[in-house]
Motif scaffolding. Structure first.
Motif, PDB file in Angstrom:
ATOM      1  N   CYS A   9      61.741  13.683 121.300  1.00 19.49           N
ATOM      2  CA  CYS A   9      62.350  14.769 122.078  1.00 19.49           C
ATOM      3  C   CYS A   9      63.869  14.723 122.004  1.00 19.49           C
TER       4      CYS A   9
ATOM      5  N   GLY B 296      63.960  11.574 127.351  1.00 19.89           N
ATOM      6  CA  GLY B 296      64.032  10.197 126.904  1.00 19.89           C
ATOM      7  C   GLY B 296      63.540   9.164 127.900  1.00 19.89           C
TER       8      GLY B 296
ATOM      9  N   CYS C 170      56.653  10.612 123.738  1.00 20.41           N
ATOM     10  CA  CYS C 170      56.900  11.312 122.468  1.00 20.41           C
ATOM     11  C   CYS C 170      57.300  10.344 121.366  1.00 20.41           C
TER      12      CYS C 170
ATOM     13  N   GLU D 273      61.058  15.345 128.181  1.00 23.37           N
ATOM     14  CA  GLU D 273      62.107  15.884 127.309  1.00 23.37           C
ATOM     15  C   GLU D 273      63.480  15.321 127.621  1.00 23.37           C
TER      16      GLU D 273
ATOM     17  N   CYS E 233      60.340   8.856 129.377  1.00 21.98           N
ATOM     18  CA  CYS E 233      58.933   8.477 129.518  1.00 21.98           C
ATOM     19  C   CYS E 233      58.321   7.860 128.272  1.00 21.98           C
TER      20      CYS E 233
ATOM     21  N   LEU F 275      60.270  16.730 118.290  1.00 18.16           N
ATOM     22  CA  LEU F 275      58.991  16.773 119.011  1.00 18.16           C
ATOM     23  C   LEU F 275      58.393  18.179 118.961  1.00 18.16           C
TER      24      LEU F 275
ATOM     25  N   LYS G  37      53.347  13.299 122.708  1.00 14.95           N
ATOM     26  CA  LYS G  37      53.238  14.150 123.899  1.00 14.95           C
ATOM     27  C   LYS G  37      54.616  14.554 124.419  1.00 14.95           C
ATOM     28  N   ASN G  38      54.640  15.706 125.083  1.00 16.52           N
ATOM     29  CA  ASN G  38      55.870  16.190 125.696  1.00 16.52           C
ATOM     30  C   ASN G  38      55.733  16.120 127.207  1.00 16.52           C
ATOM     31  N   ALA G  39      56.451  15.182 127.813  1.00 16.83           N
ATOM     32  CA  ALA G  39      56.350  15.061 129.270  1.00 16.83           C
ATOM     33  C   ALA G  39      57.682  15.308 129.954  1.00 16.83           C
TER      34      ALA G  39
HETATM   35  S1  FES Z   1      59.085  13.502 126.270  1.00 13.87           S
HETATM   36 FE1  FES Z   1      59.593  11.868 127.638  1.00 13.87          FE
HETATM   37  S2  FES Z   1      60.744  10.585 126.336  1.00 13.87           S
HETATM   38 FE2  FES Z   1      60.434  12.313 125.078  1.00 13.87          FE
END
Ligand code: FES
Ligand code: FAD
Ligand code: FES
Lengths: 285, 168
Positions: free
Chosen positions: B60, B43, B48, B41, B45, B24, B37-39
């Motif tokens: 991520c 796994g 990404c 990091e 959400c 990512l 997107k990076n929310a």
């Molecule tokens: S940033 Fe949330 S799953 Fe990868």
């Protein structure tokens, strides 16, 4: 940090022997979370994903040998008939994206008491195939978990595969969580019927420092079930089985649930799972 | 270290990649592809989500080095591959717009990739239970998910050539 990329299994074993502190990396769904959240920085990552034979599974006699790189998604799609308990547990792991990367070998490497593959592996009597440059070691699953997030692997060993006897009877996995996806088990339970040996196998998750069997419950049910006549399951036997499973656990209070709740839930899950399995067994006569 | 990979059909190279870095980070910060997107990091959400060798994964949680020599498709890659009359938007993206499934938009790239993967495997309009299962790893804090389900049904119905009766 070093990033080690062996091309072959022999090379991976040699690298691990030379760098026992290196962290094996398969799907990364545990390892990368730790690195991203800065919970620990490995000295080296040993990427096992390039090694083709790890991605294969095969039937060897009565066993299915699941390579360390077989993902949950493939296990669900390809091994649902041979390994129904493990496939059911795999279906409850994380989300599709997590199942597309995560592996049983990674679950074993992490050895979390809440890992979903552990109860069915225990109930089926699986064997972990560990290998190093010194040779291969077959570790019975009951001896694999040595403490909270600790396992029996030596520093130079890698998991090559997990060997699971193909099902000869019904198997069920049951898991308590706050939603139907993306949930770490509050507690979990697996049952497997082994009709030829007239044995019931069990596995308890997330209710003791390590995943574990419920030996007294196994002995009790194996002796009480009417393997020849296949009479319906006596409700009293089912209830007693549940109590004995719960008595084998040693849960704690934590953020996901209280010890008393876990004990209660285990008894209920065990009673129901044995009922589902026995009904299937009777139906398939 | 250096990482060579194919992204959206084009060979790319990232230099000075840290060994613990994620795919990512490489996509967003080194290759100029901010779609994924990076929310979280971790796994949880799904924002990404990208295709890795044709399989949707959380970028991520893929180590950059694990992407060496592999084929990655991000949401940017779907926009041109989808074609159709709608100025480069893929049919899934078009359906998200038409169904009102985009509010702040942060979750959208991940959901679009995951919905794209669902429809690639599905025959006809998937059952609601299957849509929910497929999208269980994608969090949205705005829409309440109903419009997202609508979008997936709309895209599926249009693919099946039966969208006339669909209302959003
Ligand atoms: S940033 Fe949330 S799953 Fe990868
Ligand atoms: C969002 C999210 C949801 C999750 N949900 C669940 C869930 O519902 N249930 C569940 O059980 N788990 C869950 N997990 C945890 C994780 O997905 C599992 O533990 C998975 O099985 C790990 O597999 P992996 O291949 O990704 O392992 P990795 O992260 O690559 O490795 C995990 C550990 O195993 C070691 N290891 C890996 N391969 C080998 C090998 N061949 N030999 C020796 N050691 C090895 C690694 O060094 C590391 O210590 C979740 C994780 C995330 C991020
Ligand atoms: S639209 Fe805002 S998070 Fe989904």
């Amino acid at each position: 940090m070093d990033f080690l990329r062996p091309r072959t299994w022999a090379e991976a074993l040699a690298l691990k022997a030379g760098r026992p502190e290196a962290t094996p990396l398969q799907g990364g769904t545990d390892v990368m979370v730790e690195i991203n959240l800065d919970k620990g920085r490995p000295a080296a990552l040993l990427d096992l994903t390039p090694i083709p034979e790890l991605r294969e599974w095969s039937r060897e006699g009565v066993e299915i040998r699941v390579g360390a790189g077989v993902t949950y998604s493939r296990l669900i799609a390809e091994l649902g008939t041979e390994l129904p308990g493990l496939a059911q547990a795999s279906r409850t792991v994380g989300s599709p994206q997590i199942r597309n990367r995560g592996t049983v070998a990674g679950n074993l490497g992490a050895a979390s008491p809440a890992g979903d593959s552990h109860p069915p592996l225990l109930a089926c009597g699986a064997v972990v195939e560990a290998e190093s440059v010194r040779g291969t070691r077959l570790i019975p699953i009951g001896e694999f978990y040595t403490g909270v997030k600790r396992n029996a692997l030596a520093p130079d060993e890698l998991i090559r595969a997990v060997r699971v006897p193909a099902a000869t009877g019904p198997q069920y996995f049951s898991k308590i969580g706050t939603r139907n996806a993306m949930v770490i088990a509050v507690c979990s339970f697996a049952v497997a019927l082994h009709p030829s040996g007239r044995r019931v196998g069990t596995g308890i998750g997330s209710a003791a420092p390590t995943p574990r069997h419920a030996p007294r419950a196994e002995d009790f049910a194996s002796g009480e079930l009417d393997w020849d006549g296949r009479r319906p399951l006596d409700p009293g036997v089912a209830r007693r089985f549940g109590e004995l499973v719960a008595a084998s656990a040693a849960p704690i209070d934590d953020v996901r649930g209280r010890a008393a709740y876990r004990t209660h839930a285990l008894a209920v899950m065990a009673r129901r799972a044995l009922g589902w399995a026995w009904d299937d067994f009777r139906g398939n006569s | 270290m250096r990482v060579n990979l194919t992204v959206n059909g084009r060979p790319m190279t990232a230099d000075d990649v840290w060994e613990g870095e994620s795919l990512l980070y490489v996509l967003r910060e080194r290759l100029g592809l901010p779609g994924a997107k990076n929310a979280c990091e971790q796994g949880e959400c799904g924002s990404c989500t990208v295709y890795l060798d044709g399989t949707p994964v959380c970028a991520c949680l893929v180590a950059a080095g694990q992407a060496e020599g592999r084929d990655v498709v991000t949401v940017e890659g779907l926009a041109t591959s989808g074609g159709g009359p709608d100025a480069g938007l893929s049919d899934v993206q078009r359906a998200f717009v038409d169904a009102g499934a985009v509010q702040c938009g942060f979750c959208t790239p991940g959901l679009v990739v995951q919905a794209h993967a669902l429809l690639a495997d599905a025959e006809g309009v998937p059952r609601d239970a299957d849509i929910r299962e497929a999208l269980a790893g994608n969090l949205c804090r705005c829409t309440g998910y109903e419009k997202i389900l609508d979008a997936v049904r709309l895209a599926a119905a249009r693919r099946a050539g039966a969208d006339s009766g669909f209302r959003t």
